[in-house]
Design an enzyme around this catalytic site. Structure first.
Site, PDB file in Angstrom:
ATOM      1  N   GLY A  45       5.791  -0.164   1.795  1.00 55.70           N
ATOM      2  CA  GLY A  45       6.953   0.272   1.037  1.00 55.70           C
ATOM      3  C   GLY A  45       6.569   0.530  -0.400  1.00 55.70           C
ATOM      4  O   GLY A  45       5.601  -0.045  -0.909  1.00 55.70           O
ATOM      5  N   GLN A  50       8.049   1.498  -9.305  1.00 51.15           N
ATOM      6  CA  GLN A  50       6.628   1.164  -9.211  1.00 51.15           C
ATOM      7  C   GLN A  50       5.720   2.335  -9.590  1.00 51.15           C
ATOM      8  O   GLN A  50       4.532   2.138  -9.808  1.00 51.15           O
ATOM      9  CB  GLN A  50       6.278   0.687  -7.807  1.00 51.15           C
ATOM     10  CG  GLN A  50       6.911  -0.645  -7.455  1.00 51.15           C
ATOM     11  CD  GLN A  50       6.518  -1.053  -6.055  1.00 51.15           C
ATOM     12  OE1 GLN A  50       7.163  -0.676  -5.080  1.00 51.15           O
ATOM     13  NE2 GLN A  50       5.440  -1.823  -5.963  1.00 51.15           N
ATOM     14  N   CYS A  96       2.949  -7.465  -3.147  1.00 49.31           N
ATOM     15  CA  CYS A  96       3.523  -6.298  -3.819  1.00 49.31           C
ATOM     16  C   CYS A  96       2.399  -5.491  -4.455  1.00 49.31           C
ATOM     17  O   CYS A  96       1.499  -6.069  -5.083  1.00 49.31           O
ATOM     18  CB  CYS A  96       4.511  -6.772  -4.881  1.00 49.31           C
ATOM     19  SG  CYS A  96       5.303  -5.428  -5.791  1.00 49.31           S
ATOM     20  N   LEU A  97       2.456  -4.176  -4.310  1.00 48.92           N
ATOM     21  CA  LEU A  97       1.425  -3.314  -4.881  1.00 48.92           C
ATOM     22  C   LEU A  97       1.390  -3.406  -6.405  1.00 48.92           C
ATOM     23  O   LEU A  97       0.343  -3.191  -7.007  1.00 48.92           O
ATOM     24  CB  LEU A  97       1.646  -1.864  -4.440  1.00 48.92           C
ATOM     25  CG  LEU A  97       1.563  -1.611  -2.928  1.00 48.92           C
ATOM     26  CD1 LEU A  97       1.870  -0.158  -2.612  1.00 48.92           C
ATOM     27  CD2 LEU A  97       0.206  -2.012  -2.378  1.00 48.92           C
ATOM     28  N   HIS A 138      12.873  -6.121  -0.021  1.00 46.85           N
ATOM     29  CA  HIS A 138      11.829  -6.178  -1.046  1.00 46.85           C
ATOM     30  C   HIS A 138      11.893  -4.934  -1.937  1.00 46.85           C
ATOM     31  O   HIS A 138      11.890  -5.028  -3.167  1.00 46.85           O
ATOM     32  CB  HIS A 138      10.462  -6.298  -0.371  1.00 46.85           C
ATOM     33  CG  HIS A 138       9.319  -6.356  -1.334  1.00 46.85           C
ATOM     34  ND1 HIS A 138       8.622  -7.513  -1.585  1.00 46.85           N
ATOM     35  CD2 HIS A 138       8.734  -5.393  -2.095  1.00 46.85           C
ATOM     36  CE1 HIS A 138       7.668  -7.261  -2.472  1.00 46.85           C
ATOM     37  NE2 HIS A 138       7.715  -5.967  -2.794  1.00 46.85           N
ATOM     38  N   GLU A 139      11.961  -3.753  -1.311  1.00 46.24           N
ATOM     39  CA  GLU A 139      12.007  -2.509  -2.086  1.00 46.24           C
ATOM     40  C   GLU A 139      13.338  -2.367  -2.827  1.00 46.24           C
ATOM     41  O   GLU A 139      13.377  -1.882  -3.957  1.00 46.24           O
ATOM     42  CB  GLU A 139      11.753  -1.294  -1.189  1.00 46.24           C
ATOM     43  CG  GLU A 139      10.394  -1.299  -0.506  1.00 46.24           C
ATOM     44  CD  GLU A 139       9.216  -1.540  -1.430  1.00 46.24           C
ATOM     45  OE1 GLU A 139       9.240  -1.089  -2.603  1.00 46.24           O
ATOM     46  OE2 GLU A 139       8.242  -2.188  -1.001  1.00 46.24           O
ATOM     47  N   HIS A 142      13.313  -3.981  -6.086  1.00 46.02           N
ATOM     48  CA  HIS A 142      12.682  -3.168  -7.147  1.00 46.02           C
ATOM     49  C   HIS A 142      13.687  -2.263  -7.846  1.00 46.02           C
ATOM     50  O   HIS A 142      13.653  -2.137  -9.075  1.00 46.02           O
ATOM     51  CB  HIS A 142      11.549  -2.307  -6.577  1.00 46.02           C
ATOM     52  CG  HIS A 142      10.255  -3.025  -6.430  1.00 46.02           C
ATOM     53  ND1 HIS A 142       9.563  -3.552  -7.499  1.00 46.02           N
ATOM     54  CD2 HIS A 142       9.502  -3.293  -5.335  1.00 46.02           C
ATOM     55  CE1 HIS A 142       8.448  -4.113  -7.073  1.00 46.02           C
ATOM     56  NE2 HIS A 142       8.386  -3.975  -5.755  1.00 46.02           N
TER      57      HIS A 142
END
Length: 189
Positions: A45, A50, A96-97, A138-139, A142
């Site tokens: 995701g 991000q 997380c990226l 999670h996304e 963000h």
């Protein structure tokens, strides 16, 4: 095109994202670039904040996972709103990226109802559970200006403080392009 991923500590990750319209400039290109960026970083995701954009857009793809039922699970979420969270609390190890090298168990409810537009501006209201619900939550966090680390105990966050500081400075090894808030100007890994 692969976009640089914004690292922990950048203020954009704490900003509540804004709705967009179907006339958002180069939206289809942005969506394509976000998928390319996510795949390049081995993610499932990726949210627009991000990649430095405070807009309510995220993409997910669970197709490559070994979970039954997710064989063709690739979705775009525009102007998403979680309408309901329900079910059983479930701990799962998340990463997380934007926060490389940190993975922690996070507790979330296992079922959600979401209203969103897809990439063709078709509106949906759907119920998701299991891994799909987790990745969407999670996304979604963000685009609400939240990070999975916010769900950790204050003690656990304090224990990770030096890792957070290292990420801000770019003192991490990643195999994808990132922008670090406290790194030297122009420095990218």
């Amino acid at each position: 095109m692969k976009l640089p991923i914004v690292a922990y500590g950048d203020p954009i990750l704490r900003k509540k994202a804004e709705d967009i319209s179907a006339e958002y400039p180069e939206l289809q290109t942005l969506i394509s670039n976000m998928f390319d960026t996510m795949y390049n970083a081995s993610g499932v995701g990726l949210a627009a904040p991000q990649v430095g954009l405070a807009i309510r857009l995220f993409v997910i793809d669970l197709s490559d996972k070994d979970e039954p039922g997710y064989e063709n699970f690739k979705k775009v979420f525009i102007n998403a709103r979680i309408l309901e969270e329900k079910g059983v609390l479930w701990d799962f190890n998340e990463g997380c990226l934007s926060i490389p090298d940190i993975r922690e168990d996070v507790r979330r409810l296992d079922t959600i109802v979401v209203s969103y537009y897809d990439e063709n501006w078709v509106q949906h209201e759907e119920t998701f559970d299991g891994m799909a619900a987790r990745v969407i939550q999670h996304e979604y966090d963000h685009i609400e200006g939240k990070l999975f680390t916010d769900k950790l105990s204050p003690l656990r966050r304090a224990m990770l403080k030096s890792k957070f500081e290292a990420i801000k400075k770019g003192a991490v090894n990643v195999d994808y392009k990132m922008k670090f808030p406290q790194a030297n100007k122009g420095k990218k890994k």
